[in-house]
Design an enzyme around this catalytic site. Structure first.
Site, PDB file in Angstrom:
ATOM      1  N   CYS A 174       0.826  -1.198   0.000  1.00 64.26           N
ATOM      2  CA  CYS A 174       0.000   0.000   0.000  1.00 64.26           C
ATOM      3  C   CYS A 174       0.865   1.254   0.000  1.00 64.26           C
ATOM      4  O   CYS A 174       2.067   1.199   0.214  1.00 64.26           O
ATOM      5  CB  CYS A 174      -0.861   0.076   1.260  1.00 64.26           C
ATOM      6  SG  CYS A 174      -1.913  -1.352   1.533  1.00 64.26           S
TER       7      CYS A 174
ATOM      8  N   GLY B  28      -0.234   0.645  -5.161  1.00 63.33           N
ATOM      9  CA  GLY B  28      -1.500  -0.054  -4.971  1.00 63.33           C
ATOM     10  C   GLY B  28      -2.535   0.435  -5.940  1.00 63.33           C
ATOM     11  O   GLY B  28      -2.731   1.640  -6.078  1.00 63.33           O
TER      12      GLY B  28
ATOM     13  N   ASN C 279       0.120   1.051   5.838  1.00 56.68           N
ATOM     14  CA  ASN C 279       0.859   0.250   4.873  1.00 56.68           C
ATOM     15  C   ASN C 279       1.696  -0.741   5.660  1.00 56.68           C
ATOM     16  O   ASN C 279       2.441  -0.355   6.544  1.00 56.68           O
ATOM     17  CB  ASN C 279       1.775   1.142   4.022  1.00 56.68           C
ATOM     18  CG  ASN C 279       2.784   0.349   3.203  1.00 56.68           C
ATOM     19  OD1 ASN C 279       3.905   0.762   3.015  1.00 56.68           O
ATOM     20  ND2 ASN C 279       2.386  -0.812   2.726  1.00 56.68           N
ATOM     21  N   GLY C 280       1.555  -2.009   5.304  1.00 57.75           N
ATOM     22  CA  GLY C 280       2.354  -3.021   5.982  1.00 57.75           C
ATOM     23  C   GLY C 280       1.519  -4.237   6.300  1.00 57.75           C
ATOM     24  O   GLY C 280       0.448  -4.431   5.734  1.00 57.75           O
TER      25      GLY C 280
ATOM     26  N   TYR D   3      12.355  -3.230  -6.001  1.00 53.61           N
ATOM     27  CA  TYR D   3      11.190  -3.270  -6.871  1.00 53.61           C
ATOM     28  C   TYR D   3      10.136  -2.212  -6.561  1.00 53.61           C
ATOM     29  O   TYR D   3       9.587  -1.587  -7.452  1.00 53.61           O
ATOM     30  CB  TYR D   3      10.527  -4.656  -6.780  1.00 53.61           C
ATOM     31  CG  TYR D   3       9.144  -4.687  -7.375  1.00 53.61           C
ATOM     32  CD1 TYR D   3       8.976  -4.754  -8.751  1.00 53.61           C
ATOM     33  CD2 TYR D   3       8.018  -4.594  -6.566  1.00 53.61           C
ATOM     34  CE1 TYR D   3       7.714  -4.742  -9.305  1.00 53.61           C
ATOM     35  CE2 TYR D   3       6.745  -4.585  -7.120  1.00 53.61           C
ATOM     36  CZ  TYR D   3       6.605  -4.656  -8.486  1.00 53.61           C
ATOM     37  OH  TYR D   3       5.359  -4.631  -9.030  1.00 53.61           O
TER      38      TYR D   3
HETATM   39  P1  5GP Z   1       7.120 -13.665 -11.089  1.00 58.89           P
HETATM   40  O1  5GP Z   1       6.409 -13.972 -12.329  1.00 58.89           O
HETATM   41  O2  5GP Z   1       8.510 -14.193 -11.032  1.00 58.89           O
HETATM   42  O3  5GP Z   1       6.323 -14.111  -9.902  1.00 58.89           O
HETATM   43  O4  5GP Z   1       7.161 -12.097 -10.975  1.00 58.89           O
HETATM   44  C1  5GP Z   1       8.312 -11.344 -11.023  1.00 58.89           C
HETATM   45  C2  5GP Z   1       7.980  -9.963 -11.526  1.00 58.89           C
HETATM   46  O5  5GP Z   1       7.056  -9.332 -10.642  1.00 58.89           O
HETATM   47  C3  5GP Z   1       9.181  -9.075 -11.630  1.00 58.89           C
HETATM   48  O6  5GP Z   1       9.187  -8.513 -12.924  1.00 58.89           O
HETATM   49  C4  5GP Z   1       8.966  -7.972 -10.597  1.00 58.89           C
HETATM   50  O7  5GP Z   1       9.177  -6.689 -11.200  1.00 58.89           O
HETATM   51  C5  5GP Z   1       7.536  -8.109 -10.151  1.00 58.89           C
HETATM   52  N1  5GP Z   1       7.416  -8.150  -8.686  1.00 58.89           N
HETATM   53  C6  5GP Z   1       8.332  -8.548  -7.808  1.00 58.89           C
HETATM   54  N2  5GP Z   1       7.875  -8.453  -6.546  1.00 58.89           N
HETATM   55  C7  5GP Z   1       6.639  -7.973  -6.600  1.00 58.89           C
HETATM   56  C8  5GP Z   1       5.672  -7.621  -5.594  1.00 58.89           C
HETATM   57  O8  5GP Z   1       5.872  -7.753  -4.401  1.00 58.89           O
HETATM   58  N3  5GP Z   1       4.502  -7.132  -6.060  1.00 58.89           N
HETATM   59  C9  5GP Z   1       4.247  -6.968  -7.368  1.00 58.89           C
HETATM   60  N4  5GP Z   1       3.086  -6.448  -7.701  1.00 58.89           N
HETATM   61  N5  5GP Z   1       5.122  -7.288  -8.326  1.00 58.89           N
HETATM   62  C10 5GP Z   1       6.316  -7.789  -7.965  1.00 58.89           C
HETATM   63 MG    MG Z   2       8.770  -6.278 -13.308  1.00 59.52          MG
END
Ligand code: 5GP
Ligand code: MG
Length: 481
Positions: free
Chosen positions: A18, A47, A121-122, A261
């Site tokens: 969030c 989010g 958030n958390g 990320y």
């Molecule tokens: P995977 O298909 O390996 O599960 O997803 C990896 C991709 O999701 C990466 O491109 C990364 O940018 C993104 N990603 C990594 N961690 C998170 C997260 O915690 N939340 C979201 N929404 N996307 C993530």
């Molecule tokens: Mg990505």
């Protein structure tokens, strides 16, 4: 009723990514809603499921929240209805879609001491037992989010005063939280004792801003002042800002996945530009994992700075090999495996001109389940790449996050279950290379003050039992959620 596993997790785990924002003006005539709206707009990446703003005027709270993007939620003139010189806002991300509007934030309750509104958030690790304790004493819950547990604990103790009530909350709740609240005409910010989730302070003239990321302060037009300290409670009113530190027992372990990320590259976290950390991670990766190739490309958006860094350090040209459809939601929003796989195609398309016949290094910020990377390798090969080397600017994700990052049970983490050789084969890549934990740490210029649990399993506190987490996730998958 007994509470056997006090760290049992609630049903609503894994989907608590969030963004929060708060605004205070000492001028009672100021309307803070438009500022909060701008702040939320800048935090939209944190989010996309729901958005909400609550404002306070003369102790009275007005609130609007709904599912959808910030611009959609407030497209019908609702901002004009939100009056007051103090307020808070929230954007929420969810994988399950559970709750929808009911689980949207902020949450507002009326107490004998006055109305209070809170956004969080958390993720707490002991919310379920706290919920049971409250339920035993007659509290009826309207949502499944841990935020409601917090607001209830504060409300119970408010008659003893605001600061004692918040201190008591901080003692009881375990987990990651960045909180913004409005009560009694005051704006309040709280960061958990490990500083797991980010929260920073900004100023604009005599007005104050609290936000998950500094990019929101920039967008509102304010000046970044500083990050809140781990365990710090900030109270802002007409008199100015008062800080209640918790230095004696707080210990910084801020989440390194923010740098990898989650945060925007134009944000500054813990005194360092997120862009600089990602760019440096790419440079280090080029030293740790050199590959003979013709071009380096990044996976938009979060893989780009590392790809630029890799290209600079290796001397291999950087190219724009993948185009992201800006209007598609995040891949993770797709709740089923099939939809997730399809979503990669919706979202990313290669530029044949750039990659055809070439040995391509493609850099992404992380591999979680492995779906995105598998599809990307396919897409790049279809686009004519002769070789595809899939490099990652973070280490293999091997452990579940209990603190608000959407990494699922170990069972679904490709890095927890397979060797790099096996992953290379599963992705269909020519090679796969990850950044080391040391490389990652050095890219952020941090020493020992980061939570690295998703890579090392070294959690800063006791966390829920894994088996339970697995069955919860399975339950969700079975239900097609
Ligand atoms: P995977 O298909 O390996 O599960 O997803 C990896 C991709 O999701 C990466 O491109 C990364 O940018 C993104 N990603 C990594 N961690 C998170 C997260 O915690 N939340 C979201 N929404 N996307 C993530
Ligand atoms: Mg990505």
């Amino acid at each position: 009723m007994s509470h056997q596993n006090i760290y049992r997790s609630g049903p609503d785990k894994f989907h608590d990514e969030c963004g929060v924002v708060g605004f205070f003006s000492p001028d009672k005539e100021t309307n803070c809603a438009p500022y909060l709206y701008y702040g939320l707009y800048a935090l939209q990446h944190r989010g996309q499921e729901s958005a909400g703003i609550s404002t306070m005027k003369d102790g009275k709270i007005s609130m609007h929240k709904n599912t959808g993007l910030v611009a959609d939620v407030f497209s019908g003139g609702q901002l004009k209805e939100l009056e007051g010189n103090v307020g808070i806002g929230h954007v929420r991300y969810s994988t399950s879609g559970e709750g929808g509007r009911t689980n949207a934030q902020p949450l507002t309750v009326n107490t004998r001491a006055g109305a209070i509104t809170l956004a969080h958030n958390g993720s707490l690790v002991n919310d379920q037992v706290l919920r049971e304790i409250l339920e035993d004493s007659g509290v009826v819950f309207q949502t499944t989010i841990d935020t409601e547990v917090m607001v209830n604990f504060i409300a119970r103790n408010l008659s003893q005063g605001l600061v004692p009530a918040i201190r008591k909350l901080v003692e009881i709740i375990k987990g990651a939280y960045a909180l913004v609240m409005a009560f009694d005409g005051k704006l309040i910010g709280v960061r958990d004792p490990f500083g797991l989730r980010p929260l920073c302070l900004g100023k604009m003239g005599a007005q104050y801003i609290l936000a998950s990321e500094s990019c929101a302060i920039d967008t509102i037009g304010g000046e970044f002042v500083r990050d809140l300290e781990p365990g710090e409670i900030i109270i802002i009113d007409e008199e100015g800002l008062t800080s209640y530190g918790q230095k004696n027992w707080a210990k910084k372990k801020s989440c390194i996945f923010e740098e990898i990320y989650f945060a925007r590259p134009d944000t500054v976290l813990e005194g360092r530009s997120v862009y600089a950390s990602r760019h440096e991670a790419g440079k280090i990766l080029a030293k740790e994992y050199p590959v003979a190739a013709d071009i380096v490309i990044g996976v938009p958006d979060s893989g780009i700075p590392a790809a630029i860094g890799y290209a600079e350090a290796s001397g291999i040209p950087y190219g724009m090999g993948l185009i992201k459809n800006k209007y598609s939601g995040r891949t993770f929003i797709q709740p089923t495996q099939e939809l997730r796989e399809q979503a990669v195609k919706l979202k990313l398309n290669p530029i044949r001109e750039v990659i055809e016949g070439k040995r391509v290094i493609v850099i992404d910020d992380s591999i979680v389940r492995g779906n995105t990377s598998k599809r990307l390798v396919e897409i790049l090969r279809e686009g004519g790449a002769r070789e595809v080397h899939f490099l990652v600017s973070s280490p293999p994700v091997t452990h579940t996050c209990h603190f608000g990052i959407d990494t699922p049970s170990k069972k679904y983490l490709i890095g927890a279950n397979y060797t790099v050789e096996e992953i290379t084969e599963m992705l269909g890549a020519d090679s796969v290379g990850y950044l080391s934990v040391e490389g990652l740490l050095s890219s952020t210029k941090a020493d020992g003050d980061r939570c690295l649990a998703c890579f090392t399993g070294d959690y800063p506190m006791e966390v829920p039992k894994l088996e339970e987490m697995v069955s919860e996730e399975e339950e969700r998958l079975k239900l097609g959620n």
